[in-house]
Each structure stands twice: as C-alpha cells, then as structure tokens.
Motif scaffolding. Sequence first.
Motif, short mmCIF file in Angstrom:
data_model
loop_
_atom_site.label_atom_id
_atom_site.label_comp_id
_atom_site.label_asym_id
_atom_site.label_seq_id
_atom_site.Cartn_x
_atom_site.Cartn_y
_atom_site.Cartn_z
N HIS A 1 -1.17 1.80 -6.28
CA HIS A 1 -0.08 2.53 -5.66
C HIS A 1 0.95 1.89 -4.78
N SER A 2 0.85 0.55 -4.60
CA SER A 2 1.66 -0.46 -3.99
C SER A 2 1.65 0.33 -2.27
N ASP A 3 0.64 0.59 -1.86
CA ASP A 3 0.66 1.01 -0.62
C ASP A 3 -0.59 0.77 0.40
N VAL A 4 -1.05 -0.36 -0.12
CA VAL A 4 -2.36 -0.75 0.92
C VAL A 4 -2.43 -2.26 0.39
N PRO B 1 -10.57 0.87 7.88
CA PRO B 1 -11.16 2.03 7.18
C PRO B 1 -10.21 2.77 6.29
N PHE B 2 -8.99 3.13 6.82
CA PHE B 2 -8.19 3.78 5.95
C PHE B 2 -7.77 3.00 4.67
N ASP B 3 -7.65 1.65 4.66
CA ASP B 3 -7.14 0.93 3.54
C ASP B 3 -8.37 0.95 2.54
N CYS B 4 -9.66 0.57 2.97
CA CYS B 4 -10.67 0.92 2.20
C CYS B 4 -10.79 2.23 1.57
N TRP B 5 -10.35 3.31 1.96
CA TRP B 5 -10.30 4.45 1.67
C TRP B 5 -9.35 4.61 0.44
N LEU B 6 -7.97 4.20 0.94
CA LEU B 6 -7.27 3.93 -0.29
C LEU B 6 -7.42 3.33 -1.49
N VAL B 7 -8.13 2.08 -1.42
CA VAL B 7 -8.45 1.54 -2.39
C VAL B 7 -9.66 2.11 -3.13
N SER B 8 -10.62 2.57 -2.49
CA SER B 8 -11.77 3.54 -3.12
C SER B 8 -11.11 4.84 -4.10
N ARG B 9 -10.03 5.54 -3.55
CA ARG B 9 -9.32 6.54 -4.25
C ARG B 9 -8.81 5.75 -5.46
N GLY B 10 -8.01 4.54 -5.15
CA GLY B 10 -7.38 4.12 -6.70
C GLY B 10 -8.41 3.90 -7.67
N LEU B 11 -9.64 3.31 -7.21
CA LEU B 11 -10.55 3.15 -8.16
C LEU B 11 -10.93 4.10 -9.20
N LEU C 1 19.12 -4.29 -14.26
CA LEU C 1 18.22 -3.36 -14.56
C LEU C 1 18.48 -2.18 -13.71
N LYS C 2 18.33 -0.87 -14.21
CA LYS C 2 18.47 0.50 -13.70
C LYS C 2 17.17 0.94 -13.17
N LEU C 3 16.08 0.85 -14.01
CA LEU C 3 14.95 1.68 -13.89
C LEU C 3 13.64 0.73 -13.16
N ILE C 4 13.78 -0.36 -13.67
CA ILE C 4 12.71 -1.53 -13.35
C ILE C 4 13.02 -1.95 -11.88
N THR C 5 12.34 -1.84 -11.04
CA THR C 5 12.58 -2.21 -9.66
C THR C 5 12.31 -3.79 -9.37
N ARG C 6 13.20 -4.36 -8.72
CA ARG C 6 13.17 -5.83 -8.64
C ARG C 6 12.47 -6.16 -7.13
N ALA C 7 11.00 -6.54 -7.43
CA ALA C 7 10.30 -6.39 -6.20
C ALA C 7 9.10 -7.47 -6.46
N THR C 8 8.60 -8.00 -5.45
CA THR C 8 7.03 -8.97 -5.79
C THR C 8 5.98 -7.98 -5.61
N SER C 9 5.04 -8.30 -6.17
CA SER C 9 3.64 -7.60 -6.31
C SER C 9 3.55 -6.73 -7.75
N LEU C 10 2.48 -6.39 -8.00
CA LEU C 10 2.14 -6.08 -9.51
C LEU C 10 1.13 -4.83 -9.24
N GLY C 11 0.73 -4.12 -10.50
CA GLY C 11 -0.37 -3.38 -10.46
C GLY C 11 -0.16 -1.84 -10.29
N GLY C 12 0.96 -1.44 -9.63
CA GLY C 12 1.48 -0.28 -9.08
C GLY C 12 1.79 0.49 -10.33
#
Length: 375
Positions: free
Chosen positions: A201-204, A234-244, A317-328
Amino acid sequence: MQFDTMAILATHQPDPITGAVVQPIHLATTFARNAANELPGPYGYARVNNPTREALEKALITLEGGAASLAFGSGQAATMALFQALRPGDHVLVGTDAYYGTPALLEEVFHPWGLTYTRVDMSNFDAVQASLHENTRVVWCETPSNPMLSITDLLTISRLAHEAGALVVCDNTWATPVLQRPIDLNCDIVMHSTTKYLSGHSDVLGGALIFKRDDEFTKRVRQIQGLSGAVPSPFDCWLVSRGLKTLGVRVRAQMATAQAVADFLDGHPAIQRVHYPGLANHPDRALIHQQMNGPGAMLSVQVHGGADDAIRFIGQLKLITRATSLGGVESLIEHRASVEGPATKTPQNLVRLSVGLEHAEDLIADLAQALDRLH
C-alpha cells in the motif's frame, strides 16, 4: 494448503488475553523484570526482539518455507546486514541485471572494507562457473530482475554455487512467495523489500531475510542486526503483516491486468520492446513455467527514441502516477535511468511500470492516449 489460506492463518493470531481478532501492536521498547531480576518471557529490549516483529517473522517463515526470518527497517538494511556477516577478503557473485542499489552497496561500502565482488550474466552458466572462486561466499540472484525482467534458473545456479561452497541468496521482491519460493528451488536465503508487494500500500518501509536453515550464518546475521539496530518499528511490522493477508488476491489481480497491458503494448507502433515474462516471445518462457506460478505484475517498456521520448511519454499520462517504487495498489511508472543516475546500465528509452489494481481498460486507455501524443 493454498497460499491464501496460509497467509490468513500465518497472520491471524487472536490476542490470548482480550480475544481481539486483530493482533495488537506492542510498542514497548523495554520489558519489566520480576523481583528476582528475571524476565518473565523472551523479550527484554526491542532492538533485540519485539512481539509484533516476531509475529511478522513467523508469518514470513510460513509463506517462504524457511526455518528462520529477520525483519529489517528496509530492503537495503537487510542486504547490508547479510554482507556484513561476511569477512574482508570474501567474494560475492551478483547478476549484471540486479537492482542497482545492491552493486552500489558492494562498491561504495563493502569494497573499500575488503569485500570483493564480480558481476556476471546469470543466464551464462559457463561464465557463472568461471566466476566462482575459492573465496566466493554468496551468489546473489534476482529473478525476475529489475528492470529488464530477465529470469535466473535458480536450480542450476544453486547447484553450481553449492558445488563451490557458496550460499545462494535470491531477491524475491518482484515475484513474492505467491509466484515463486526460492527455498523450494534450493536457494539458501530469500531477501524481500517488504516495502513493495508484501505490504502493498506504499505506506511502509521494510525488508526481510528468510533463511533455509537456522545455522551459524543465520545467527551471525541476527547478531549483527541486534548490534547495529537495523530493525523496523512495531507499527511498520504490523502494517506488513496486514498486507500479507491480501497478498495473494492482490498479486493475482495485478498480474491479470499486467498481462492485458503488456499484450496491448507489445507490437504498438510507438513501442520498441516490451519486457514481460507473460509474453509468448519471452526468451525464458519454459523456465518461467518451471519455477514460477505466473509472470507477475511488473513490466518494462522501451519506446522508440531516447530518454527525451520516454520522459515525454510518461509526462502525458493522466491516471498512472510518475513515482519510484512498486507493488502498491496504485499503478506507478518511472524513467528508470533517471532514477539510477549516471552509472546506469539501463537503456535510456526504458520506462518501468508497476501495475496496480485499477481496471485494465482504464490503464490501457491512459497508455494509448499518451502513446498517441508521441507521433
């Protein structure tokens, strides 16, 4: 048991005290001792271990099929701890088409310290064998690779490395355990940037190492992590666990859309080449079917022209965001050479696309209008 079920069971741990269905976040950095100065449980100080981090590590062991796991503050922190577990004079073999941060870490940090490394085409087994030395301790694979999506034959590389006495590490960030389990393919260690698909979710920011054996090398890496403090919150770990919990559903949906997008782009008059493992003309098609459950949701595209044309394309591009990273869940695109800098080996006309959860028709329409403006 199917992956989706395993993912839920691995992360579904009702609190034994309250019965809460969602596991609690343990923010404590220290844990009380009793009157005899004894710790009542396995936790003493959060830099060494923490219940929320431990829950994530146990889930990763289940999903990747390992014996031990360590969660880190980033993928690069995980990579760095592994290299720190080696000794000056040791040798590392790394693919020519690896994530640019891995050889940069070797060159800028560990080479001056005394670690040597060689970059080699992992598809050239003769070259791999010739590059394995008596002091080679780690063979670092990445498949599919970033950003060219080349595929490494993990069974063959593992055999060659083990014959030379080296460990095999596989960066499994792009494939995820949904599509590929390197430990089942005889790799010794799996690395993840959990920032990407695992959290989703591009947040951790996070990373992880999963080990086939809980042996002396694993203990050495664990010691280094504890001493250096390269740990996630701990909060970052919780966010990853939620993503799993939703990893399998997300990856399969993103992959189906990526296939539709790749099919649209392949053969488009403005496109020179599409790099995507799901295309029928991919040179490693047979190997992909052998070791993966699908081609994934990442693709790279080379437009006709150079860097200016690639940047002009993504600028429309209008819909696709120009940004680094992936998997979100949102689709992201970037001109990869610009991100990697002057030393990049990536073609200047290449853009990398991480396909999200938008509808395929909307993504294709956005790409089509942008490509039309290139003419």
